[in-house]
Design an enzyme around this catalytic site. Structure first.
Site, PDB file in Angstrom:
ATOM      1  N   ASP A  70     -16.137 -96.593  21.449  1.00  0.00           N
ATOM      2  CA  ASP A  70     -15.225 -97.233  20.503  1.00  0.00           C
ATOM      3  C   ASP A  70     -15.561 -96.763  19.092  1.00  0.00           C
ATOM      4  OD1 ASP A  70     -13.561 -99.508  19.255  1.00  0.00           O
ATOM      5  OD2 ASP A  70     -13.425 -99.956  21.398  1.00  0.00           O
ATOM      6  N   HIS A 108     -13.301-102.576  15.248  1.00  0.00           N
ATOM      7  CA  HIS A 108     -12.785-102.653  16.611  1.00  0.00           C
ATOM      8  C   HIS A 108     -13.894-102.732  17.663  1.00  0.00           C
ATOM      9  CE1 HIS A 108     -10.395-101.146  20.155  1.00  0.00           C
ATOM     10  NE2 HIS A 108      -9.512-101.952  19.611  1.00  0.00           N
ATOM     11  N   ASN A 228      -0.521-101.220  24.301  1.00  0.00           N
ATOM     12  CA  ASN A 228       0.338-102.318  23.874  1.00  0.00           C
ATOM     13  C   ASN A 228       1.701-101.827  23.418  1.00  0.00           C
ATOM     14  OD1 ASN A 228      -2.028-104.014  24.079  1.00  0.00           O
ATOM     15  ND2 ASN A 228      -2.650-103.164  22.105  1.00  0.00           N
ATOM     16  N   SER A 293      -6.962-104.079  24.290  1.00  0.00           N
ATOM     17  CA  SER A 293      -8.304-103.743  23.796  1.00  0.00           C
ATOM     18  C   SER A 293      -9.273-104.881  24.087  1.00  0.00           C
ATOM     19  CB  SER A 293      -8.275-103.492  22.289  1.00  0.00           C
ATOM     20  OG  SER A 293      -7.770-102.222  21.985  1.00  0.00           O
TER      21      SER A 293
END
Length: 463
Positions: A70, A108, A228, A293
């Site tokens: 990530d 994130h 998404n 996520s």
């Protein structure tokens, strides 16, 4: 936002985009001071509704390393103290330990990490008693009453920082970073890899093949977010389209497929909560967010629980246990919205599940053999080159082989020519014979051809 939030919290929002190969995952962030940490624990509805709290009766993830590929994970977050046991940076722009948030959305990775393996914390008091002090042991699971508790609170985390979502000052592209990240995670003991990053393309660079094959051959479970719709991912994109990867779709608060925080595709394995999520931020704060996520680390955490309970269980059996115990939803059987169904962590840890002969989500080795024409019977070395485009995931089309136009004299055998000639001659002779007969025996000619009535009528024969 409720008036209570407006009164009690300083709230800001931002688009959360983790971009990979031109795609995005999006979520809304609402930050708040750490003083309100204890209230965030109450918002983790999925711990009960997805059967996770009951699954803790069997396992909490002890002894399992989970790699988070990530933006980097802040191991100093109060809820991650002692959880991060290693890390690296594959972008050439982060810190060597991978614990500095980088890229377009540096927070994130920490959001993902706290949801997966957060340990909570104990809020310090003015006069703490010695018995109430948190253990200083770096490896101990705090499981404090405040902050975020992850799905696998006793698992250990490896952080691999990547620069995505904006031009990388380190110069390394996504094509280079992702396979490097996967290989490092495998080589450093990860039994589960979480990739909460995605793209709008179903294809992936050929340079990724060997790395994902390496993970498969080393028996590592890879979990990826489906993407998404609100971020532009109408259908599942790579790396969630890679065979053998456990792809996670998103659910809304009522447990139905999320409209904004999910996508669809035949590679989806299971669905998990993706709305009204909470997680930790690098500055020690917290956030409300949404997206697959956040759904992915919930499933990765369950995989860690299983691998802790059954250390010898193969990756394909771990995935089979998760998808075969999922609660069927939508169209009966596997479908492109829910996959095999809605995650049921308690069943995944407690149910009697027959062994599967193969990974129910396929094999990257088989795919490579068919579509890349490769032979990967043994773990593969680093790829020597990284093509800029990927082959399609559909089977190769069958196209007829074109041939040069044939000449008439070559295409028609002599016997056919002679046959047609003889037939023509027979027709001419037959016509001549018929004309001769006509002239010798002319038929009665009508006298009034315009009326169409016969001019000659035979009289009746006398009786």
């Amino acid at each position: 936002m409720t008036p209570r939030h407006q009164r009690s919290r300083r709230t800001v929002s931002a688009a959360l985009a983790a971009l990979l190969a031109g795609g995005s995952l999006a979520a809304a962030l609402f930050t708040a001071p750490a003083a309100f940490a204890d209230s965030w624990r109450d918002k983790e509805y999925w711990l009960k509704e997805s059967g996770i709290s009951n699954a803790w009766q069997v396992s909490k993830g002890t002894g399992v390393k989970v790699a988070i590929i990530d933006s980097g994970v802040d191991g100093d977050h109060p809820d991650l103290k002692g959880a991060v046991v290693g890390g690296t940076d594959v972008s050439a722009a982060g810190t060597p330990d991978g614990q500095k948030g980088i890229g377009a959305k540096a927070e994130h990775g920490t959001l993902v990490a706290t949801m997966l393996a957060g340990r909570g914390h104990k809020t310090a008091t003015a006069s703490p008693s010695p018995s109430a002090s948190p253990s200083p042991s770096a490896g101990a699971a705090a499981d404090g009453p405040d902050g975020i508790i992850g799905v696998a609170p006793e698992a250990e985390l490896l952080t691999v920082s990547t620069w995505l979502g904006s031009p990388n000052p380190g110069g390394k592209s996504d094509e280079d970073q992702i396979p490097d990240a996967v290989r490092w995670a495998v080589d450093n003991g990860a039994k589960v890899i979480n990739i909460s990053l995605g793209s709008t393309s179903t294809q992936w660079p050929q340079s990724w093949d060997a790395a994902f094959l390496y993970a498969e051959q080393k028996d590592v479970v890879i979990v990826a977010a489906a993407g998404n719709r609100i971020g532009g991912s109408i259908q599942v994109g790579a790396p969630a389209t890679i065979p053998g990867v456990l792809t996670v779709a998103g659910l809304d608060r009522s447990g139905n497929a999320s409209i904004d925080s999910s996508s669809q595709g035949i590679s989806i394995g299971v669905a998990a909560p993706a709305e009204n999520l909470v997680g930790g931020l690098p500055d020690g704060g917290y956030a409300e967010w949404a997206g697959t996520s956040g759904a992915a680390p919930i499933v990765s955490g369950v995989a860690a629980l299983i691998r802790s309970k059954w250390p010898e269980m193969s990756a394909k059996q771990v995935i089979n246990r998760i998808v075969s115990t999922a609660k069927d939803a939508g169209t009966a059987g596997k479908d492109p919205i829910y996959g095999f169904g809605v995650l049921d962590a308690e069943a995944a840890l407690k149910a009697d599940v027959p062994e599967a002969e193969a990974n129910p989500l396929g094999s990257i080795a088989d795919w490579i053999r068919i579509h890349r024409r490769g032979d990967f019977s043994t773990p593969t070395p680093e790829p020597s080159e990284s093509p800029s485009s990927a082959e399609p995931t559909l089977p190769d089309p069958t196209v007829p082989v074109a041939k040069a136009p044939a000449r008439v004299d070559d295409a028609l055998p002599a016997v056919v020519v002679l046959g047609f000639g003889g037939l023509f001659l027979a027709i001419v002779i037959g016509a001549a014979v018929q004309l001769r007969r006509t002239y010798k025996n002319p038929p009665a000619v009508p006298e009034d051809p315009d009326t169409g009535t016969f001019s000659r009528v035979e009289p009746p024969t006398p009786t």
